[in-house]
Design a protein around this motif. Structure first.
Motif, short mmCIF file in Angstrom:
data_model
loop_
_atom_site.label_atom_id
_atom_site.label_comp_id
_atom_site.label_asym_id
_atom_site.label_seq_id
_atom_site.Cartn_x
_atom_site.Cartn_y
_atom_site.Cartn_z
N SER A 109 32.96 -52.89 89.19
CA SER A 109 33.13 -51.50 89.60
C SER A 109 34.55 -51.04 89.31
O SER A 109 35.47 -51.84 89.17
CB SER A 109 32.85 -51.34 91.09
N HIS A 110 34.69 -49.73 89.22
CA HIS A 110 36.00 -49.13 89.00
C HIS A 110 36.38 -48.36 90.26
O HIS A 110 35.59 -47.61 90.80
CB HIS A 110 35.96 -48.17 87.81
N LEU A 111 37.62 -48.54 90.71
CA LEU A 111 38.13 -47.89 91.92
C LEU A 111 39.33 -47.04 91.56
O LEU A 111 40.27 -47.51 90.92
CB LEU A 111 38.52 -48.95 92.95
N THR A 112 39.28 -45.78 91.94
CA THR A 112 40.43 -44.88 91.82
C THR A 112 40.83 -44.52 93.24
O THR A 112 39.98 -44.19 94.06
CB THR A 112 40.06 -43.59 91.06
N ALA A 113 42.12 -44.60 93.52
CA ALA A 113 42.61 -44.28 94.87
C ALA A 113 43.86 -43.41 94.76
O ALA A 113 44.46 -43.29 93.69
CB ALA A 113 42.93 -45.57 95.63
N ASP A 114 44.23 -42.83 95.91
CA ASP A 114 45.40 -41.96 95.93
C ASP A 114 46.70 -42.72 96.20
O ASP A 114 47.77 -42.14 96.23
CB ASP A 114 45.22 -40.82 96.92
N ARG A 115 46.57 -44.03 96.43
CA ARG A 115 47.75 -44.88 96.65
C ARG A 115 47.34 -46.34 96.49
O ARG A 115 46.16 -46.64 96.38
CB ARG A 115 48.36 -44.64 98.02
N GLU A 116 48.32 -47.21 96.47
CA GLU A 116 48.05 -48.64 96.45
C GLU A 116 47.35 -49.01 97.75
O GLU A 116 47.74 -48.54 98.82
CB GLU A 116 49.35 -49.44 96.33
N LEU A 117 46.33 -49.82 97.67
CA LEU A 117 45.60 -50.21 98.86
C LEU A 117 46.01 -51.61 99.32
O LEU A 117 46.35 -52.46 98.50
CB LEU A 117 44.09 -50.18 98.60
N THR A 118 45.95 -51.83 100.61
CA THR A 118 46.25 -53.15 101.16
C THR A 118 44.97 -53.98 101.19
O THR A 118 43.86 -53.45 101.06
CB THR A 118 46.80 -53.03 102.60
N LEU A 119 45.13 -55.25 101.42
CA LEU A 119 43.97 -56.12 101.53
C LEU A 119 43.06 -55.68 102.67
O LEU A 119 41.82 -55.64 102.50
CB LEU A 119 44.42 -57.58 101.76
N ASP A 120 43.63 -55.31 103.80
CA ASP A 120 42.82 -54.86 104.94
C ASP A 120 42.02 -53.60 104.61
O ASP A 120 40.95 -53.38 105.16
CB ASP A 120 43.69 -54.61 106.16
N GLU A 121 42.55 -52.77 103.72
CA GLU A 121 41.85 -51.54 103.35
C GLU A 121 40.78 -51.79 102.30
O GLU A 121 39.71 -51.17 102.33
CB GLU A 121 42.86 -50.51 102.81
N VAL A 122 41.06 -52.68 101.38
CA VAL A 122 40.13 -52.88 100.27
C VAL A 122 39.02 -53.88 100.60
O VAL A 122 37.92 -53.78 100.04
CB VAL A 122 40.91 -53.27 98.99
N LEU A 123 39.26 -54.79 101.51
CA LEU A 123 38.24 -55.79 101.84
C LEU A 123 36.92 -55.17 102.33
O LEU A 123 35.84 -55.58 101.88
CB LEU A 123 38.79 -56.81 102.83
N PRO A 124 36.94 -54.16 103.21
CA PRO A 124 35.66 -53.54 103.59
C PRO A 124 34.94 -52.87 102.41
O PRO A 124 33.71 -52.91 102.34
CB PRO A 124 36.07 -52.50 104.63
N ILE A 125 35.70 -52.31 101.48
CA ILE A 125 35.09 -51.70 100.29
C ILE A 125 34.45 -52.80 99.46
O ILE A 125 33.31 -52.66 98.99
CB ILE A 125 36.14 -50.92 99.47
N GLN A 126 35.16 -53.88 99.27
CA GLN A 126 34.64 -55.01 98.50
C GLN A 126 33.35 -55.56 99.11
O GLN A 126 32.36 -55.78 98.43
CB GLN A 126 35.69 -56.13 98.45
N ARG A 127 33.37 -55.74 100.42
CA ARG A 127 32.18 -56.28 101.10
C ARG A 127 30.99 -55.33 100.98
O ARG A 127 29.87 -55.76 100.74
CB ARG A 127 32.51 -56.57 102.55
N ALA A 128 31.24 -54.03 101.14
CA ALA A 128 30.16 -53.05 101.02
C ALA A 128 29.64 -53.01 99.59
O ALA A 128 28.43 -52.89 99.36
CB ALA A 128 30.65 -51.68 101.46
N ALA A 129 30.54 -53.11 98.62
CA ALA A 129 30.14 -53.04 97.21
C ALA A 129 29.27 -54.24 96.82
O ALA A 129 28.26 -54.07 96.14
CB ALA A 129 31.38 -52.96 96.32
N VAL A 130 29.65 -55.44 97.22
CA VAL A 130 28.84 -56.60 96.83
C VAL A 130 27.49 -56.58 97.54
O VAL A 130 26.50 -57.04 96.97
CB VAL A 130 29.56 -57.95 97.05
N LYS A 131 27.45 -56.02 98.72
CA LYS A 131 26.17 -55.90 99.44
C LYS A 131 25.28 -54.87 98.76
O LYS A 131 24.06 -55.08 98.62
CB LYS A 131 26.43 -55.49 100.89
N LEU A 132 25.86 -53.78 98.30
CA LEU A 132 25.10 -52.68 97.72
C LEU A 132 24.67 -52.95 96.27
O LEU A 132 23.57 -52.59 95.88
CB LEU A 132 25.93 -51.39 97.78
N GLN A 133 25.54 -53.54 95.49
CA GLN A 133 25.25 -53.71 94.06
C GLN A 133 24.03 -54.56 93.86
O GLN A 133 23.26 -54.46 93.05
CB GLN A 133 26.46 -54.24 93.30
#
Length: 133
Positions: A109-133
């Motif tokens: 997947s490709h992610l565009t954000a308005d700033r650099e993301l921290t691990l705590d911010e990106v981990l929920p996105i990662q988990r949701a993405a692997v569950k959804l894909q």
């Protein structure tokens, strides 16, 4: 980015123009992603991820790609190389008139954000993405 490609991109001339010449489909993809992010254009995968993780303190847009496509591989190469990623972020931020940060996430997947993301911010996105894909 492999050594042969990196040499062609960075050895002489404008590296951004070389990227544009060598990766035209990826360039078009990032152009479209940048515009869609700024416009708040809906994407089905993005909508499902946001529904799954809830409200965030940052803006982002995620699109899923087929991991067998050459475009997916090219995006991964370009964003995996810190120099090309920074060049692309700088260029497209100037084009749209606001900061953009690019990354790959999930499997392809490709992610565009308005700033650099921290691990705590990106981990929920990662988990949701692997569950959804």
């Amino acid at each position: 980015m492999d050594c042969k490609t990196a040499t062609l991109v960075y050895e002489t001339g404008n590296p951004l123009e070389k990227i544009r010449e060598m990766f035209p489909e990826a360039w078009q993809f990032l152009t479209a992603q940048s515009a869609a992010f700024v416009a708040g254009k809906d994407d089905a995968f993005d909508t499902e991820i946001k529904k799954s993780i809830g409200k965030t303190s940052f803006q982002f847009r995620i699109t899923h790609r087929d991991d067998t496509e050459q475009l997916t591989k090219d995006i991964s190469e370009l964003l995996g190389d810190i120099t090309s990623r920074l060049l692309l972020e700088q260029h497209f931020s100037q084009v749209v008139g606001r900061p953009l940060y690019f990354s790959t996430i999930c499997c392809s997947s490709h992610l565009t954000a308005d700033r650099e993301l921290t691990l705590d911010e990106v981990l929920p996105i990662q988990r949701a993405a692997v569950k959804l894909q």
